[in-house]
Design a protein around this motif. Structure first.
Motif, PDB file in Angstrom:
ATOM      1  N   PHE A   1       0.829  -1.198   0.000  1.00  0.00           N
ATOM      2  CA  PHE A   1       0.000   0.000   0.000  1.00  0.00           C
ATOM      3  C   PHE A   1       0.868   1.255   0.000  1.00  0.00           C
ATOM      4  CE2 PHE A   1      -3.122   3.071   1.465  1.00  0.00           C
ATOM      5  CZ  PHE A   1      -4.278   2.637   0.841  1.00  0.00           C
ATOM      6  N   ARG A   2       1.930   1.240   0.798  1.00  0.00           N
ATOM      7  CA  ARG A   2       2.827   2.394   0.873  1.00  0.00           C
ATOM      8  C   ARG A   2       3.537   2.613  -0.467  1.00  0.00           C
ATOM      9  NH1 ARG A   2       5.066   5.360   5.013  1.00  0.00           N
ATOM     10  NH2 ARG A   2       4.035   4.055   6.571  1.00  0.00           N
ATOM     11  N   LYS A   3       3.929   1.515  -1.120  1.00  0.00           N
ATOM     12  CA  LYS A   3       4.580   1.634  -2.435  1.00  0.00           C
ATOM     13  C   LYS A   3       3.626   2.251  -3.460  1.00  0.00           C
ATOM     14  CE  LYS A   3       7.127  -1.667  -4.109  1.00  0.00           C
ATOM     15  NZ  LYS A   3       7.577  -3.026  -4.525  1.00  0.00           N
TER      16      LYS A   3
ATOM     17  N   ALA B   1       1.809   6.901  -6.638  1.00  0.00           N
ATOM     18  CA  ALA B   1       0.747   7.859  -6.941  1.00  0.00           C
ATOM     19  C   ALA B   1       1.219   9.296  -6.733  1.00  0.00           C
ATOM     20  CB  ALA B   1      -0.472   7.577  -6.056  1.00  0.00           C
ATOM     21  N   ALA B   2       2.034   9.499  -5.700  1.00  0.00           N
ATOM     22  CA  ALA B   2       2.533  10.850  -5.388  1.00  0.00           C
ATOM     23  C   ALA B   2       3.471  11.355  -6.482  1.00  0.00           C
ATOM     24  CB  ALA B   2       3.239  10.836  -4.043  1.00  0.00           C
TER      25      ALA B   2
ATOM     26  N   ILE C   1      -3.948  14.685  -8.892  1.00  0.00           N
ATOM     27  CA  ILE C   1      -4.292  14.606  -7.471  1.00  0.00           C
ATOM     28  C   ILE C   1      -3.852  13.252  -6.923  1.00  0.00           C
ATOM     29  CG2 ILE C   1      -6.186  14.710  -5.818  1.00  0.00           C
ATOM     30  CD1 ILE C   1      -7.720  16.373  -7.927  1.00  0.00           C
ATOM     31  N   THR C   2      -3.030  13.281  -5.882  1.00  0.00           N
ATOM     32  CA  THR C   2      -2.430  12.052  -5.352  1.00  0.00           C
ATOM     33  C   THR C   2      -3.473  11.024  -4.937  1.00  0.00           C
ATOM     34  OG1 THR C   2      -0.485  13.277  -4.576  1.00  0.00           O
ATOM     35  CG2 THR C   2      -0.866  11.110  -3.611  1.00  0.00           C
ATOM     36  N   GLY C   3      -4.521  11.453  -4.248  1.00  0.00           N
ATOM     37  CA  GLY C   3      -5.543  10.513  -3.788  1.00  0.00           C
ATOM     38  C   GLY C   3      -6.238   9.800  -4.939  1.00  0.00           C
ATOM     39  N   GLN C   4      -6.571  10.551  -5.973  1.00  0.00           N
ATOM     40  CA  GLN C   4      -7.215   9.954  -7.142  1.00  0.00           C
ATOM     41  C   GLN C   4      -6.246   9.035  -7.880  1.00  0.00           C
ATOM     42  OE1 GLN C   4      -9.143  12.904  -9.593  1.00  0.00           O
ATOM     43  NE2 GLN C   4     -10.282  13.783  -7.870  1.00  0.00           N
ATOM     44  N   ASN C   5      -4.981   9.431  -7.957  1.00  0.00           N
ATOM     45  CA  ASN C   5      -3.966   8.578  -8.581  1.00  0.00           C
ATOM     46  C   ASN C   5      -3.833   7.262  -7.823  1.00  0.00           C
ATOM     47  OD1 ASN C   5      -3.398  10.515 -10.502  1.00  0.00           O
ATOM     48  ND2 ASN C   5      -1.603  11.321  -9.451  1.00  0.00           N
TER      49      ASN C   5
ATOM     50  N   ILE D   1     -14.397   5.144  -0.134  1.00  0.00           N
ATOM     51  CA  ILE D   1     -13.149   5.373   0.594  1.00  0.00           C
ATOM     52  C   ILE D   1     -12.779   6.847   0.457  1.00  0.00           C
ATOM     53  CG2 ILE D   1     -10.661   4.885   0.605  1.00  0.00           C
ATOM     54  CD1 ILE D   1     -11.423   2.039  -0.428  1.00  0.00           C
ATOM     55  N   ASN D   2     -12.414   7.458   1.570  1.00  0.00           N
ATOM     56  CA  ASN D   2     -11.972   8.850   1.571  1.00  0.00           C
ATOM     57  C   ASN D   2     -10.465   8.870   1.343  1.00  0.00           C
ATOM     58  OD1 ASN D   2     -11.319  11.508   2.000  1.00  0.00           O
ATOM     59  ND2 ASN D   2     -12.262  11.663   4.013  1.00  0.00           N
ATOM     60  N   GLU D   3     -10.072   8.879   0.076  1.00  0.00           N
ATOM     61  CA  GLU D   3      -8.644   8.785  -0.250  1.00  0.00           C
ATOM     62  C   GLU D   3      -7.854  10.004   0.198  1.00  0.00           C
ATOM     63  OE1 GLU D   3     -10.796  10.423  -3.830  1.00  0.00           O
ATOM     64  OE2 GLU D   3     -11.067   8.751  -2.448  1.00  0.00           O
ATOM     65  N   GLN D   4      -8.524  11.155   0.327  1.00  0.00           N
ATOM     66  CA  GLN D   4      -7.821  12.362   0.771  1.00  0.00           C
ATOM     67  C   GLN D   4      -7.325  12.199   2.207  1.00  0.00           C
ATOM     68  OE1 GLN D   4      -6.758  14.839  -1.040  1.00  0.00           O
ATOM     69  NE2 GLN D   4      -5.805  15.753   0.765  1.00  0.00           N
ATOM     70  N   ALA D   5      -8.098  11.497   3.037  1.00  0.00           N
ATOM     71  CA  ALA D   5      -7.678  11.236   4.417  1.00  0.00           C
ATOM     72  C   ALA D   5      -6.430  10.372   4.440  1.00  0.00           C
ATOM     73  CB  ALA D   5      -8.814  10.564   5.182  1.00  0.00           C
ATOM     74  N   ILE D   6      -6.329   9.439   3.496  1.00  0.00           N
ATOM     75  CA  ILE D   6      -5.151   8.573   3.419  1.00  0.00           C
ATOM     76  C   ILE D   6      -3.924   9.387   3.028  1.00  0.00           C
ATOM     77  CG2 ILE D   6      -4.141   6.560   2.264  1.00  0.00           C
ATOM     78  CD1 ILE D   6      -7.023   5.553   1.808  1.00  0.00           C
ATOM     79  N   VAL D   7      -4.110  10.315   2.082  1.00  0.00           N
ATOM     80  CA  VAL D   7      -3.014  11.185   1.653  1.00  0.00           C
ATOM     81  C   VAL D   7      -2.523  12.019   2.835  1.00  0.00           C
ATOM     82  CG1 VAL D   7      -2.383  13.129   0.168  1.00  0.00           C
ATOM     83  CG2 VAL D   7      -3.803  11.274  -0.738  1.00  0.00           C
ATOM     84  N   GLU D   8      -3.452  12.567   3.606  1.00  0.00           N
ATOM     85  CA  GLU D   8      -3.091  13.394   4.754  1.00  0.00           C
ATOM     86  C   GLU D   8      -2.346  12.573   5.803  1.00  0.00           C
ATOM     87  OE1 GLU D   8      -6.811  14.970   5.994  1.00  0.00           O
ATOM     88  OE2 GLU D   8      -7.003  16.323   4.252  1.00  0.00           O
ATOM     89  N   LEU D   9      -2.743  11.294   5.960  1.00  0.00           N
ATOM     90  CA  LEU D   9      -2.075  10.418   6.937  1.00  0.00           C
ATOM     91  C   LEU D   9      -0.624  10.178   6.540  1.00  0.00           C
ATOM     92  CD1 LEU D   9      -2.256   8.467   9.394  1.00  0.00           C
ATOM     93  CD2 LEU D   9      -2.887   6.679   7.758  1.00  0.00           C
TER      94      LEU D   9
END
Length: 201
Positions: A69-71, A76-77, A82-86, A190-198
């Motif tokens: 998941f981290r990879k 995506a970054a 947008i990182t979350g959408q990627n 899934i709120n992908e923006q929250a994952i990006v912020e984490l």
């Protein structure tokens, strides 16, 4: 940590939604698990807690371990946009997920097993790596000798979902990954923006 193989309804109840699909047991008890799950008044989640919960929900939904998941997040970054959408686009392009979305397997876990056991072809070649990322134009097909497998035929018989980014040929038992899906086309809540912020902390 190994891949989770425990009770799926318990995880669905943890996130207050049937993340593994229709579940009659979840409908019967749609409150958090545990002796006091129904009566306990849970304190409001902190911002970090909410972000962590969204990441865990995504990992359980797609069956991805932390390292993978981290990879995916770092990949995506590095992409434009947008990182979350990627991140969601990359997760959706995983081979096991595409096999599931095409209807070849009834669940992502079953799709991983089909890929691991060499029943799936990608562009005419056997691919036994469930985490392999597809690119637009890739053809995913059921191996010739595997087309009569009960799990495949039963799953395809009940196939009712179609996705705009996938094209299915029932005669050849093959599908084409047309393009990366837009976020609004992906049905997962899934709120992908929250994952990006984490991960950005």
């Amino acid at each position: 940590m190994a891949r989770y193989t425990g009770p799926k309804t318990k995880i669905a109840r943890k996130f207050h939604e049937p993340i593994y699909g229709a579940d009659k047991y979840f409908e019967h008890k749609n409150y958090p698990p545990g002796q006091h799950g129904q009566a306990r008044k849970r304190s409001k989640l902190s911002e970090y807690g909410m972000q962590l919960q969204e990441k865990q929900k995504a990992k359980y939904t797609y069956g991805i371990l932390e390292r993978q998941f981290r990879k995916l997040f770092h990949a995506a970054a590095r992409r434009k946009g947008i990182t979350g959408q990627n991140l969601m686009k990359l997760i959706e392009s995983r081979l096991d997920n595409v096999v599931y979305r095409l209807g070849i397997a009834p669940s992502r876990a079953a799709a991983r097993q089909l890929v691991n056991h060499r029943h799936i072809l990608v562009n005419g070649q056997i691919c036994n790596i469930p985490s392999a990322l597809l690119v637009p134009g890739d053809i995913v097909a059921v191996r010739e000798r595997s087309k009569s497998l009960e799990i495949v035929t039963n799953s395809l018989a009940g196939r009712n979902n179609t996705y705009s980014w996938l094209e299915w040929d029932a005669n050849l038992m093959s599908g084409k990954f047309m393009n990366y899906p837009e976020r609004e086309e992906i049905p997962e809540t899934i709120n992908e923006q929250a994952i990006v912020e984490l991960y950005s902390k």
